[in-house]
Design a protein around this motif. Sequence first.
Motif, short mmCIF file in Angstrom:
data_model
loop_
_atom_site.label_atom_id
_atom_site.label_comp_id
_atom_site.label_asym_id
_atom_site.label_seq_id
_atom_site.Cartn_x
_atom_site.Cartn_y
_atom_site.Cartn_z
N ILE A 1 0.95 -1.09 0.22
CA ILE A 1 0.06 -0.34 -0.17
C ILE A 1 1.45 1.19 -0.25
O ILE A 1 1.83 1.28 0.89
CB ILE A 1 -0.89 0.00 0.93
CG1 ILE A 1 -1.71 -1.01 0.99
CG2 ILE A 1 -1.61 1.73 1.28
CD1 ILE A 1 -3.37 -1.72 1.96
N THR A 2 0.58 2.08 -0.80
CA THR A 2 0.95 3.76 -0.89
C THR A 2 0.08 4.95 -0.98
O THR A 2 -0.20 5.22 -1.78
CB THR A 2 2.27 3.61 -2.33
OG1 THR A 2 2.53 1.73 -2.28
CG2 THR A 2 2.68 4.50 -3.02
N ALA A 3 1.03 5.70 -0.09
CA ALA A 3 0.45 6.69 -0.02
C ALA A 3 0.79 8.07 -1.58
O ALA A 3 1.72 8.12 -1.51
CB ALA A 3 0.81 7.57 0.81
N ARG A 4 0.51 7.56 -2.51
CA ARG A 4 0.85 7.53 -3.62
C ARG A 4 0.94 9.26 -3.99
O ARG A 4 2.13 9.77 -4.28
CB ARG A 4 -0.17 7.14 -5.14
CG ARG A 4 0.36 7.77 -6.21
CD ARG A 4 1.49 6.58 -6.90
NE ARG A 4 0.94 4.91 -6.13
CZ ARG A 4 1.67 3.91 -6.74
NH1 ARG A 4 3.16 4.19 -6.20
NH2 ARG A 4 1.31 2.31 -6.58
N ASP A 5 0.31 10.05 -3.47
CA ASP A 5 0.57 12.12 -3.68
C ASP A 5 1.86 11.93 -2.64
O ASP A 5 2.18 13.22 -3.11
CB ASP A 5 -0.98 12.45 -3.55
CG ASP A 5 -1.17 12.79 -1.89
OD1 ASP A 5 -0.52 11.18 -1.71
OD2 ASP A 5 -1.62 13.01 -1.18
N ILE A 6 2.12 11.28 -1.59
CA ILE A 6 2.83 11.97 -0.58
C ILE A 6 4.05 11.15 -1.16
O ILE A 6 5.78 12.09 -1.08
CB ILE A 6 2.74 11.52 0.63
CG1 ILE A 6 1.39 11.44 0.99
CG2 ILE A 6 4.00 11.64 1.61
CD1 ILE A 6 1.00 12.85 1.70
N GLN A 7 4.50 9.90 -2.07
CA GLN A 7 5.47 9.82 -2.40
C GLN A 7 6.36 11.06 -3.77
O GLN A 7 7.21 10.91 -3.80
CB GLN A 7 5.23 8.16 -3.26
CG GLN A 7 6.44 7.28 -3.91
CD GLN A 7 5.64 6.32 -4.98
OE1 GLN A 7 4.70 6.08 -5.29
NE2 GLN A 7 6.84 5.45 -5.15
#
Length: 255
Positions: free
Chosen positions: A144-150
């Motif tokens: 799971i990835t916080a895409r905007d934070i990445q």
Amino acid sequence: MKYVKLLRNGQPVWGVLQDGMVRTLSKPPFEALCYDGESLPLEKCSLLAPCEASKLVCVGKNYYDHIAEMRSMLDASHNPDRPTLFLKAPNALNGHEGNVHAPDFVGRLDYEGELAVVMKRCAKDVSADDALDYVLGYTCLNDITARDIQKEDGQWARGKNMDGFAPLGPLVTDEVDPDHLSITTRLNGRVVQQSSTELLITNVRKIIAFITASMTLEPGDVIATGTPAGVGAMLPGDTVEVEISGIGVLRSHIV
């Protein structure tokens, strides 16, 4: 063998799954199987992530179709000449049927279904030919990835390592061939990822050799082998399932 890790009387214990029953162990199954004489039905078990991870070593770009979609989505991804590694910390671990909650400042939360490897022996400078001798088994993982934070951070540590961002399970098995497994991710019952480990750019044996040339893997550590194309956003109320042939279905609930 099929191994599970469960919560019993408030304490984590390992067990061996046989015909729907879990025979519990007095210690992790890395060196030998030490049964404690107790058993319980699988449906009565509260399953934990089946590992003892000091770290999760993840491969970020290991399917060509995912590299292409990430190039179009948010970055200048390129075809790597070697595996691209990043780490997840133990705080990210989550079990089968676990809840996933992102902090309020996260604007986009993505699923990434993939095959994971759980180690059973200390591994350093392991050859590709010998690599599978160091493996306890294989399981499902949702990276799971916080895409905007990445994207905002320009690196992956914060977006990948929030609490509960590595659901793992439901079991670990050595009864499958890691080079020939189908991977399916479903979002609320709809198939969103469909691929095979036959399409991995770097296979499991070579991944283990590559990692252990640089760092020691400990018993219970996890390798995440990368996700295929089809990653996308999740919202509160969604249910995500990662299914791998011969292993089972890992289910997570977004809250």
